[in-house]
Design a protein around this motif. Structure first.
Motif, PDB file in Angstrom:
ATOM      1  N   PHE A 106       0.815  -1.210   0.000  1.00 34.44           N
ATOM      2  CA  PHE A 106       0.000   0.000   0.000  1.00 34.44           C
ATOM      3  C   PHE A 106       0.854   1.269   0.000  1.00 34.44           C
ATOM      4  O   PHE A 106       1.864   1.334   0.715  1.00 34.44           O
ATOM      5  CB  PHE A 106      -0.889   0.037   1.246  1.00 34.44           C
ATOM      6  N   GLY A 107       0.411   2.254  -0.743  1.00 37.35           N
ATOM      7  CA  GLY A 107       0.964   3.607  -0.650  1.00 37.35           C
ATOM      8  C   GLY A 107       2.481   3.650  -0.715  1.00 37.35           C
ATOM      9  O   GLY A 107       3.101   3.246  -1.705  1.00 37.35           O
ATOM     10  N   GLU A 113       3.483  11.789   2.467  1.00 35.62           N
ATOM     11  CA  GLU A 113       2.596  12.791   3.042  1.00 35.62           C
ATOM     12  C   GLU A 113       1.199  12.669   2.454  1.00 35.62           C
ATOM     13  O   GLU A 113       1.014  12.543   1.260  1.00 35.62           O
ATOM     14  CB  GLU A 113       3.154  14.191   2.744  1.00 35.62           C
ATOM     15  N   PRO A 143      -2.698  13.897   1.517  1.00 37.95           N
ATOM     16  CA  PRO A 143      -3.164  15.084   0.798  1.00 37.95           C
ATOM     17  C   PRO A 143      -3.809  16.096   1.743  1.00 37.95           C
ATOM     18  O   PRO A 143      -4.285  15.740   2.822  1.00 37.95           O
ATOM     19  CB  PRO A 143      -4.221  14.513  -0.150  1.00 37.95           C
ATOM     20  N   TYR A 173     -13.186  15.960   0.141  1.00 42.99           N
ATOM     21  CA  TYR A 173     -13.795  14.806   0.801  1.00 42.99           C
ATOM     22  C   TYR A 173     -14.997  14.358  -0.008  1.00 42.99           C
ATOM     23  O   TYR A 173     -15.897  15.142  -0.278  1.00 42.99           O
ATOM     24  CB  TYR A 173     -14.218  15.178   2.225  1.00 42.99           C
ATOM     25  N   GLY A 199     -16.841  11.391   0.658  1.00 41.19           N
ATOM     26  CA  GLY A 199     -17.807  10.544   1.353  1.00 41.19           C
ATOM     27  C   GLY A 199     -19.053  11.354   1.680  1.00 41.19           C
ATOM     28  O   GLY A 199     -19.210  12.491   1.230  1.00 41.19           O
ATOM     29  N   TYR A 206     -11.415  11.009   8.599  1.00 40.11           N
ATOM     30  CA  TYR A 206     -10.856  10.607   7.314  1.00 40.11           C
ATOM     31  C   TYR A 206      -9.523  11.314   7.063  1.00 40.11           C
ATOM     32  O   TYR A 206      -8.525  10.695   6.676  1.00 40.11           O
ATOM     33  CB  TYR A 206     -11.855  10.929   6.195  1.00 40.11           C
ATOM     34  N   ARG A 259      -6.846   9.695   9.072  1.00 38.56           N
ATOM     35  CA  ARG A 259      -6.460   8.409   8.488  1.00 38.56           C
ATOM     36  C   ARG A 259      -5.584   8.560   7.262  1.00 38.56           C
ATOM     37  O   ARG A 259      -4.713   7.730   6.991  1.00 38.56           O
ATOM     38  CB  ARG A 259      -7.710   7.624   8.073  1.00 38.56           C
ATOM     39  N   ARG A 260      -5.833   9.610   6.493  1.00 35.90           N
ATOM     40  CA  ARG A 260      -5.033   9.850   5.295  1.00 35.90           C
ATOM     41  C   ARG A 260      -3.697  10.474   5.632  1.00 35.90           C
ATOM     42  O   ARG A 260      -2.887  10.706   4.757  1.00 35.90           O
ATOM     43  CB  ARG A 260      -5.779  10.782   4.311  1.00 35.90           C
ATOM     44  N   ASP A 298      -3.749   6.854  -3.742  1.00 34.20           N
ATOM     45  CA  ASP A 298      -2.633   6.111  -3.158  1.00 34.20           C
ATOM     46  C   ASP A 298      -2.309   4.892  -4.014  1.00 34.20           C
ATOM     47  O   ASP A 298      -3.213   4.260  -4.561  1.00 34.20           O
ATOM     48  CB  ASP A 298      -3.007   5.637  -1.748  1.00 34.20           C
ATOM     49  N   ALA A 299      -1.022   4.573  -4.059  1.00 36.88           N
ATOM     50  CA  ALA A 299      -0.611   3.390  -4.817  1.00 36.88           C
ATOM     51  C   ALA A 299      -1.097   2.118  -4.127  1.00 36.88           C
ATOM     52  O   ALA A 299      -1.157   2.051  -2.901  1.00 36.88           O
ATOM     53  CB  ALA A 299       0.909   3.361  -4.957  1.00 36.88           C
ATOM     54  N   LEU A 300      -1.443   1.127  -4.932  1.00 35.67           N
ATOM     55  CA  LEU A 300      -1.737  -0.211  -4.414  1.00 35.67           C
ATOM     56  C   LEU A 300      -1.082  -1.204  -5.359  1.00 35.67           C
ATOM     57  O   LEU A 300      -1.232  -1.095  -6.575  1.00 35.67           O
ATOM     58  CB  LEU A 300      -3.252  -0.467  -4.370  1.00 35.67           C
ATOM     59  N   PRO A 360     -13.918   7.440   1.461  1.00 32.70           N
ATOM     60  CA  PRO A 360     -13.653   6.897   0.127  1.00 32.70           C
ATOM     61  C   PRO A 360     -12.180   6.543  -0.067  1.00 32.70           C
ATOM     62  O   PRO A 360     -11.301   7.304   0.346  1.00 32.70           O
ATOM     63  CB  PRO A 360     -14.053   8.025  -0.810  1.00 32.70           C
ATOM     64  N   GLY A 385     -16.343   3.915  -2.756  1.00 31.17           N
ATOM     65  CA  GLY A 385     -17.085   4.391  -1.590  1.00 31.17           C
ATOM     66  C   GLY A 385     -17.516   5.834  -1.679  1.00 31.17           C
ATOM     67  O   GLY A 385     -17.877   6.418  -0.668  1.00 31.17           O
ATOM     68  N   PRO A 389     -20.342   7.962  -3.389  1.00 34.18           N
ATOM     69  CA  PRO A 389     -21.562   7.877  -4.207  1.00 34.18           C
ATOM     70  C   PRO A 389     -21.758   9.084  -5.117  1.00 34.18           C
ATOM     71  O   PRO A 389     -22.437   8.987  -6.128  1.00 34.18           O
ATOM     72  CB  PRO A 389     -22.680   7.801  -3.165  1.00 34.18           C
TER      73      PRO A 389
END
Lengths: 496, 496
Positions: A22-23, A384, A386, A417, A419, A430, A433-434, B46-48, B109, B141, B143
């Motif tokens: 991930f990332g 980092e 966003p 954002y 969501g 959020y 978390r980012r 983000d990269a995956l 999201p 995620g 909508p």
């Protein structure tokens, strides 16, 4: 369309032994490989990318340590003609196939580098995955040890280019021919009949290979009658007498204060063996070629204690070690250790064409080197999060998108954002978390006044951790700024 | 070790349908993907990186167009537990698995990008390989159609970032919901009983999808009774009467001069259909969000003629086309065409968790976009061969290596010839094959005089092509320069 029967839900799991990245796990590796490729390119190496799938026939005998065919690879039969194909298990076997297939079109000597995933059908373990990256550089068709010296110099340059400081690494060089000379002197290799003593030499090679783990005394036992390990299992030895064993042990202990002294010691050990003397000559040449380019023994060192790969390679053998200390699993400091290895090997193309083509190369342990960069804080992060533009008013989405767009145009990573904006707390969660550095808030009131609220989330976290009331007052983690100054303000804060 | 029986030599061939990529073929793609990743990153994606192998269970029903399970993928059984695993056939199925597996840990999201090879067990054809690259960006995620608008803007930025000029591309946007509304009006979709007319709608979708190839008249035939193709094969039509067919054809012909006019026309077509009106609203919102960020209809355009993927996606559908002309296989100029496509889809995660999670994304056709960059001379080449330091005197290898090392330190790609130096002609042939700009010659005489000979191979080739004697005399392709000036001289010539 036929109706589909209701089936149980599938499990959302990667197959056993495979993992997801991930990332920053992805971008740090990409950045490291890009730096490596840049050095390889400058040395005249050309990129080669073969596909993940090869015919089983072309892959050959698979992993060096494995006897049974098909063992260790993922293989399947083609639908149409029943031909067996498999996922590549390294980047050398495909190079051999390419060097043979395009032998009339490629420029020889062919310098090529390759980077990409390989697959091993092995039991997965902790930190041991069935798909992982390799990163190789090889020169095919250059018989001269100048090619080996070049690989060593390039390896040193590569380590420095990715961020390992000079002094924190050493490239050690050994030579299989010298070991052959030593085995001649020890009486377990007869140049006139190389098939004699094959079993003994196999045991000796395996014993030497365990030097790191068993120490000289353990190796000595395996050279002689044999050795009982901690679990009580007995490993049969090579049956050498003390004099013979002493010669072999003398080899791995032959390093002296200078390259010249080491080579002199090796010459003593190999005596009249022609192969052994050729090996000592090669080491001497490599050292002098490297010296002339400024790669002294602080970077590339002749060291007969390099034993890994001696069973596989046929001439010079190299290994790059990182010499700085990290904390081991047992809590004690230890050297980081090996991150790359290689050497000279024959028979690369011979399997296909019958013609012997000399080759030499190096393989970097991508995951290990990346772990080293992380351990020393030198991985290029790009980690980092966003800037998060929050949504205070659903109907003003266009304004928020335009704000994010402005920030991006200025080179700042930013997003709106997307969501459900109803619960503002979720938007900030959020952002957390980012790993967002800032959250931007522009409600109706701010809009009317031509300002935005900026939440400095990093600072906020620090303040929550430790700040006094006065500190908090002096540098609040949330502040207001004119809408027109947003980009400049964030830019300034992000770079300080 | 057991002795190996003598076996026939293996064939040096890649498996059928797989190919090798050399030099610039690799580095140009790498450079393009790096630029794309930069844009995606700036947008907060983000990269995956998932592995190439997934459980067959997690991959699900495989390729959209294929009914039989296992069809189209490379699959095999695990040794230990007999579980079926397979190589991924796209990057969306692994994303679905990851979004479900890590649903409690990922920030939603979840914006992610992924780049890498995918495998298809299909009949290979010209330019059609069984391993190729995909490059996707998806938002899971979210909508709101703001997420779709963001993907469209990002796609435009991406194309410009890799080197496609504004005006040379257009991102077209359509909406599946509008088509559903049109099908309601045409009487082949009953919102109260969606299972009715499924067969007819399938034929309509397939007919529309062939617009590019068959033109409106061909599509009209397929909407009605059916159509005989050039080979005489008859394809059964959807059986719509003229009035019904007119409504459907009106949809793909609904583009007007402005976005507003197009949306107005779509509203006419969908009449009272709730779904159709929702689709028209979405298109309107996307256009206004993009307008606010400066992405006008010169870059992102509402165009109901975008029909690819309408059968697969559930809401907005996008496609990026390059509008400049290239010479087609028939020698006639034609538009370059599509390089990326995407849209909104449901059920991504639902298969695993039972929960519906909206998602939208785009996939760039890596090979097509790269071909476009090459066609316009905008691929980042890195294709220049190295300066070749020739070997005039085997014993002075250290000097030659030092010379190459000096050039490299100055950032010039350089290497020493490492083949057998005996035949000097072979050294120059090698330099030619490598596309070397210069060959450096330093024999004993030059060494004594402190100079080197420089052969300008590019100029030499030009002169051989066309120069007059006077031109040749005025600017000789071989010249002498003081050894100490070598780096500066080459640097100056390489940059001019």
């Amino acid at each position: 369309m036929a109706k589909v029967k209701k089936q149980p839900r599938p499990k959302a799991e990667a197959p056993r032994g495979f993992r997801d990245y991930f990332g920053a796990e992805v971008t740090e590796r990409t950045a490291m490989l890009a730096r490596i490729a840049e050095v390889y390119h400058r040395y005249g190496f050309d990129a080669l990318e073969t596909s993940g799938v090869e015919t089983v026939e072309a892959l050959g005998k698979f992993l060096p340590d494995v006897d049974r065919p098909n063992e260790g690879v993922f293989a399947w039969q083609e639908d149409e003609d029943g031909a067996w194909v498999a996922l590549r298990y390294d980047l050398t076997a495909p190079l051999a196939r390419v060097a043979a297939q395009y032998r009339n079109d490629l420029p020889f000597p062919y310098r090529r580098y390759a980077m990409g995933p390989v697959w091993r059908n092995e039991k997965p373990g902790p930190g041991r995955f069935r798909q992982f990256y390799q990163c190789d550089a090889d020169t095919v068709g250059a018989p001269s040890v100048a090619a080996d010296a070049e690989i060593c110099a390039m390896l040193a340059d590569t380590l420095e280019a990715v961020g390992i400081k000079r002094g924190d690494y050493i490239v050690r060089v050994n030579n299989r021919k010298v070991l052959n000379g030593v085995m001649e002197v020890a009486g377990i290799l007869d140049p006139a009949d190389p098939s004699k003593f094959e079993a003994e030499r196999g045991i000796v090679l395996r014993a030497i290979d365990k030097l790191d783990r068993l120490g000289p005394e353990g190796v000595r036992a395996l050279l002689g009658e044999g050795r009982k390990d901690d679990s009580g299992d007995f490993t049969k030895g090579a049956g050498l007498d003390d004099v013979q064993a002493e010669v072999v042990l003398g080899f791995i202990d032959a390093r002296r204060d200078s390259g010249a002294a080491t080579v002199a010691r090796l010459r003593e050990l190999v005596g009249a063996s022609e192969t052994g003397r050729a090996g000592a000559d090669e080491l001497e040449t490599i050292a002098s070629l490297l010296d002339a380019q400024g790669y002294g023994p602080d970077r590339v060192l002749i060291d007969p204690a390099v034993v890994r790969g001696l069973g596989y390679y046929t001439g010079p053998v190299f290994e790059a070690e990182l010499t700085f200390e990290i904390t081991g699993d047992d809590g004690k400091p230890r050297q980081f250790g090996s991150v790359a290895g290689g050497g000279r090997y024959d028979d690369l193309v011979k399997r296909f064409t019958g013609q012997e083509v000399p080759a030499t190369g190096v393989s970097i342990g991508v995951d290990r080197l990346l772990a080293a960069l992380r351990a020393t804080g030198r991985a290029e992060a790009q980690a980092e999060g966003p800037v998060i533009v929050t949504v205070m008013d659903r109907d003003r989405m266009a304004d928020y998108q335009a704000m994010a767009s402005e920030l991006r145009t200025a080179g700042i990573r930013a997003e709106v954002y997307l969501g459900n904006p109803k619960n503002f707390g979720n938007q900030l969660k959020y952002a957390d978390r980012r790993g967002a550095p800032f959250a931007i808030i522009e409600g109706g009131d701010e809009k009317d006044r031509g300002v935005v609220q900026v939440k400095d989330l990093k600072l906020g976290a620090e303040i929550a951790e430790s700040a006094t009331l006065d500190e908090w007052k002096a540098q609040p983690a949330q502040f207001e700024c004119p809408r027109g100054d947003l980009v400049a303000t964030l830019k300034e804060r992000l770079t300080r």
